[in-house]
Design an enzyme around this catalytic site. Structure first.
Site, short mmCIF file in Angstrom:
data_model
loop_
_atom_site.label_atom_id
_atom_site.label_comp_id
_atom_site.label_asym_id
_atom_site.label_seq_id
_atom_site.Cartn_x
_atom_site.Cartn_y
_atom_site.Cartn_z
N THR A 36 0.68 -0.83 -0.01
CA THR A 36 -0.03 0.02 0.28
C THR A 36 1.13 1.11 -0.26
O THR A 36 0.79 2.87 -0.44
CB THR A 36 -0.80 -0.07 1.67
OG1 THR A 36 -1.91 -1.07 1.15
CG2 THR A 36 -1.86 0.84 1.37
N GLN A 251 -3.50 -13.90 0.54
CA GLN A 251 -4.56 -12.90 1.35
C GLN A 251 -5.47 -12.41 0.33
O GLN A 251 -6.63 -11.90 1.50
CB GLN A 251 -3.78 -11.13 1.71
CG GLN A 251 -3.05 -11.35 2.29
CD GLN A 251 -2.17 -10.18 2.83
OE1 GLN A 251 -3.06 -9.50 4.40
NE2 GLN A 251 -0.96 -9.31 2.64
N ARG A 604 -1.16 -9.30 10.73
CA ARG A 604 -2.07 -7.77 11.54
C ARG A 604 -0.95 -7.29 12.65
O ARG A 604 -1.23 -6.18 13.57
CB ARG A 604 -3.79 -7.22 11.85
CG ARG A 604 -4.21 -8.08 10.92
CD ARG A 604 -4.16 -6.95 9.25
NE ARG A 604 -3.30 -7.61 8.98
CZ ARG A 604 -3.40 -7.23 7.61
NH1 ARG A 604 -3.15 -6.78 7.39
NH2 ARG A 604 -2.24 -8.41 6.61
P1 ATP Z 1 -0.84 -5.35 3.93
O1 ATP Z 1 -0.39 -6.85 3.02
O2 ATP Z 1 -1.43 -5.72 5.04
O3 ATP Z 1 -1.90 -4.72 2.82
P2 ATP Z 1 1.21 -3.71 2.48
O4 ATP Z 1 2.05 -4.90 1.84
O5 ATP Z 1 0.13 -3.15 1.75
O6 ATP Z 1 -0.16 -4.49 4.21
P3 ATP Z 1 2.19 -1.70 4.39
O7 ATP Z 1 0.99 -1.52 5.33
O8 ATP Z 1 2.07 -0.02 3.81
O9 ATP Z 1 2.50 -3.09 3.69
O10 ATP Z 1 3.22 -1.73 5.22
C1 ATP Z 1 2.93 -2.19 6.04
C2 ATP Z 1 4.30 -1.13 7.40
O11 ATP Z 1 4.85 -1.60 7.46
C3 ATP Z 1 3.32 -0.01 7.47
O12 ATP Z 1 3.72 0.37 8.77
C4 ATP Z 1 4.78 0.96 6.61
O13 ATP Z 1 4.58 2.43 6.51
C5 ATP Z 1 5.99 -0.13 7.55
N1 ATP Z 1 6.64 0.13 6.63
C6 ATP Z 1 7.06 -0.09 4.98
N2 ATP Z 1 7.33 0.35 4.41
C7 ATP Z 1 8.43 0.85 4.91
C8 ATP Z 1 9.75 1.17 4.68
N3 ATP Z 1 10.79 1.10 3.91
N4 ATP Z 1 10.49 1.96 5.81
C9 ATP Z 1 9.84 2.14 7.07
N5 ATP Z 1 8.27 1.39 6.88
C10 ATP Z 1 8.16 0.98 6.12
MG MG Z 2 -2.33 -2.71 2.05
#
Ligand code: ATP
Ligand code: MG
Length: 739
Positions: A36, A251, A604
């Site tokens: 995301t 997921q 989560r």
């Molecule tokens: P999901 O599969 O659950 O939807 P996602 O892949 O979309 O997860 P995100 O929600 O975008 O993951 O990111 C997960 C967490 O990690 C968030 O809190 C995000 O801010 C943090 N995060 C992601 N990339 C980085 C980074 N490069 N440095 C620091 N924090 C990060």
């Molecule tokens: Mg996401």
């Protein structure tokens, strides 16, 4: 303006995806790896580095909440509002399009959207006009038929009945429904998507316009798109577009609603120039949480295959709590939350996730009693749900015939043929005589009302009188149970084949549990149990409500939790039959979707993850003893730490509140310690005996292997037999023949 803010907090793989050359992009990555985040940064990157106009960007998310968050994130990255950028859900965007192109879409300008209830009312009117019997042509089944066909892109004219007269009638009803909607200018939810697809498909000039405009379409949670959503996306992208989609096959949790995880692979086929990016670093969870989730999901077959690691700390172990029953479970969670808050933590750090909405009730009651603020997402609080309020209205009438609001609520529910006109007659008679509706009803029988309405009304009045008579002296939960059956409420919701109907029946059964667990002792009044119960629930539903922005514990189903994150997560009700849900655990596909749901739940958690289960649970009005969820035993044992009860007491304690008053934690005597079953590696390798394999048994016939456990003479195998259902067998005696 510098690009630093956009790229600085991204790792190399994320940066590569964000800055990928213009063209189709697929980001396939596990939970918490920043999908995301990448999508949001990509939007900012397109605008700032590629000079793309915000006007040319369309971003699709799964909820309005997510859309709002995405807009805010882009805004903070850019340091200014992204203005004309389109961000929304599939439904929201389809609606926006149809508003602009109502004419091309064959709609009237003032077309209105109807929700599911309105849709059903319309179907009922139709059935009536066709003089079709509603008990045979159940409106909700007709509705389900129409909507599921729309979700697959099929209009009534595309459907063939073959030799099936029932199907032929359904198709005819679908066609009549389409006409009726067109005449009255209304559009239901499924229609929004289908219509938005058709308007592009059938209007090449319009499609071309949007292809030129939205060169950049970005989709989050792509694994949960359904057929029509994907078809729409593909049309828009065409050969020149730059679709940027992010998803995680592990997921995908909406298969039961038509989502097609295959769309991930289909995407690569439909857009051969696709650049694939994988993100492997998880930023959300501790090492132990991640290892647990990875260990669990490894049990699924046919995965696209991803690795996920974290550079963060290993963190605390996954805590496992075997509760004596559902109240003990809630008490345990409540106590942990209070400890967290006592150590300076916030309530909103905590999420309680469960498989079924009905599980929230016991938590709600426990939190109310303990004054722990909470919020239930994606569902009304238990006693505010429509079906519960209907049932309570019956109980209120039984207790007090003068309750006009309850009278109005249920006089024609389930439908008995007392229409709006009859009700109006009753209302004015009551107004004139200055008496309750109940009395006016008696006076109007045979007089002001026609014979048909009179008969229907008499039936209702007699039903209430009879019920009041019958339930006198019964235990409270028996009163509720009797009322549910006699009123026809259970039957009424059972006929609703959509998942909503099932959920409502479950909630009604849960009301029986609530009544059974209700303890009027200690309430300082000597009301009869039914009245005391009704007073209790009224007070409960009004008090202690916490709003979203307040500091409160978050409660929601696992489905609702998708995409979110919380420092502390409790996965509750980890019992076979509940999770995996018994409806889904009978076939491998359903079981794997449940496992993905569990993976979503575990991932989560950021810092602490708790798994809890109850050895005995009263849910939907039934007591059951269940095995710990297979998902517990699939979680690597070395990551788990079992929490032992603090204090042994001499007998199980009925209610948490009672227990607290006495000053101890409600736990039973000599509870069997949970022993994780032997890990799967020990299973002797018998050729052809593996998960998902088809086998034949001498007596039970053919089936599919769902589970294996133990080793040596103890090795057992779980098989779902086509005719006999699911059975555990001892391997050495089963003589299974691989097929
Ligand atoms: P999901 O599969 O659950 O939807 P996602 O892949 O979309 O997860 P995100 O929600 O975008 O993951 O990111 C997960 C967490 O990690 C968030 O809190 C995000 O801010 C943090 N995060 C992601 N990339 C980085 C980074 N490069 N440095 C620091 N924090 C990060
Ligand atoms: Mg996401």
């Amino acid at each position: 303006m510098s690009l630093d803010p956009i790229l600085e907090r991204l790792n190399a793989a994320q940066r590569a995806a964000v800055t990928a050359p213009l063209g189709p992009v697929l980001v396939l990555a596990g939970a918490g790896s920043g999908k995301t985040r990448v999508l949001t940064h990509r939007i900012a990157w397109l605008i700032q580095a590629e000079g793309v106009s915000p006007h040319a960007i369309l971003a699709v998310t799964f909820t309005n909440k997510a859309a709002g968050e995405m807009r805010a994130r882009v805004e903070s990255l850019l340091g200014m509002p992204p203005g004309v950028l389109w961000i929304g859900t599939f439904h929201g965007i389809a609606h926006r399009l149809l508003r602009r192109h109502w004419h091309e879409a064959g709609l009237i300008e003032s077309f209105q959207i109807i929700d599911s209830e309105d849709q059903q009312r319309l179907i009922k009117k139709l059935l009536k006009a066709q003089q079709l019997d509603e008990t045979r042509w159940v409106p909700r089944e007709v509705q389900w038929f129409i909507n599921s066909n729309k979700d697959e892109g099929r209009r009534s004219k595309h459907l063939k009945a073959g030799n099936d007269p029932i199907r032929a009638q359904m198709i005819r009803l679908y066609a009549l429904y389409e006409d009726a909607c067109a005449r009255s200018g209304v559009v239901d939810f499924a229609e929004l998507l289908l219509r938005a697809y058709e308007v592009w498909r059938d209007q090449p000039a319009l499609l071309e316009h949007y292809r030129q405009r939205f060169r950049h379409v970005l989709v989050d949670e792509f694994q949960d798109t359904n057929t029509i959503q994907y078809a729409w996306l593909k049309l828009l992208a065409g050969a020149q577009g730059c679709p940027f989609v992010v998803g995680d096959d592990d997921q995908s949790v909406y298969g039961w609603r038509g989502a097609r995880v295959e769309n991930l692979q289909q995407f690569s086929r439909d857009f051969p120039a696709v650049k694939l990016f994988r993100l492997e670093q998880n930023y959300r969870s501790t090492g132990s949480i991640l290892a647990a989730a990875n260990g669990l999901i490894a049990n699924n077959s046919g995965r696209l295959g991803k690795t996920l690691w974290t550079s963060g700390e290993h963190g605390e172990p996954i805590r496992l709590y075997a509760a004596f029953n559902e109240r003990d479970e809630a008490e345990f969670v409540c106590q942990r939350i209070r400890d967290h808050v006592a150590h300076g933590g916030l309530h909103r750090d905590v999420a309680i996730l469960y498989r079924s909405n009905a599980q929230s009730r016991v938590f709600e009651e426990t939190f109310l009693a303990a004054r722990v603020p909470y919020r239930v997402y994606g569902g009304l609080r238990f006693f505010e749900r429509a079906e519960i309020k209907d049932a309570l209205a019956y109980l209120r009438l039984i207790a007090n015939r003068r309750d006009d609001a309850s009278f109005e609520r249920v006089v024609n529910l389930p439908t008995r043929g007392i229409g709006a006109k009859s009700l109006e007659t009753l209302r004015s008679a009551a107004r004139e005589a200055g008496c309750p509706l109940w009395e006016a009803a008696h006076a109007c029988l045979g007089e002001a009302l026609g014979p048909k309405a009179s008969t229907a009304l008499r039936g209702f009045l007699e039903l209430i009188e009879r019920l009041a008579e019958e339930v006198r002296g019964l235990a409270l939960h028996e009163q509720v149970d009797r009322m549910l059956a006699a009123s026809g409420l259970i039957e009424f919701h059972k006929r609703d084949k959509a998942e909503r109907g099932e959920a409502r029946v479950e909630n009604l059964e849960e009301l029986v549990s609530a009544a059974r667990g209700f303890n009027s002792e200690g309430l300082d009044s000597d009301l009869p149990p039914l009245e005391a119960f009704l007073a209790h629930v009224t007070l409960e539903s009004g008090e202690g409500q916490a709003d979203a922005w307040e500091d409160c514990v978050q409660m929601m189903t696992l489905h609702t939790a998708k995409g979110l994150e919380f420092p502390i997560v409790f996965l509750c009700g980890m019992e076979d039959g509940l999770f995996p849900h018994q409806r889904s655990s009978g076939d491998l596909e359903g079981l794997e979707e449940e496992r993905r749901l569990c993976y979503v739940g575990m991932t989560r958690a950021m810092k602490q993850l708790y798994l809890t289960y109850a050895e005995q649970r009263r849910l939907h009005g039934i007591d059951s003893f269940s095995q710990p969820s297979r998902f517990i035993k699939e979680t690597p044992e070395e990551l788990l730490e079992e929490i032992r009860p603090r204090l042994q007491v001499s007998r199980p304690v009925a209610s948490g509140r009672f227990a607290r008053e006495l000053g101890y934690e409600p736990v039973p005597v000599s509870r069997p310690r949970y022993v994780p079953r032997a890990p799967r590696e020990e299973t002797p390798p018998i050729p052809g005996i593996r998960l998902g394999a088809r086998v034949r048994h001498g007596k039970f016939g053919e089936g599919v292997i769902l589970d294996l456990e133990g080793s040596g003479p103890q090795a057992r195998v779980q098989v779902n037999f086509e005719r006999q259902g699911t059975k555990w067998l001892v391997m050495q005696y089963a003589n299974l023949e691989p097929l």
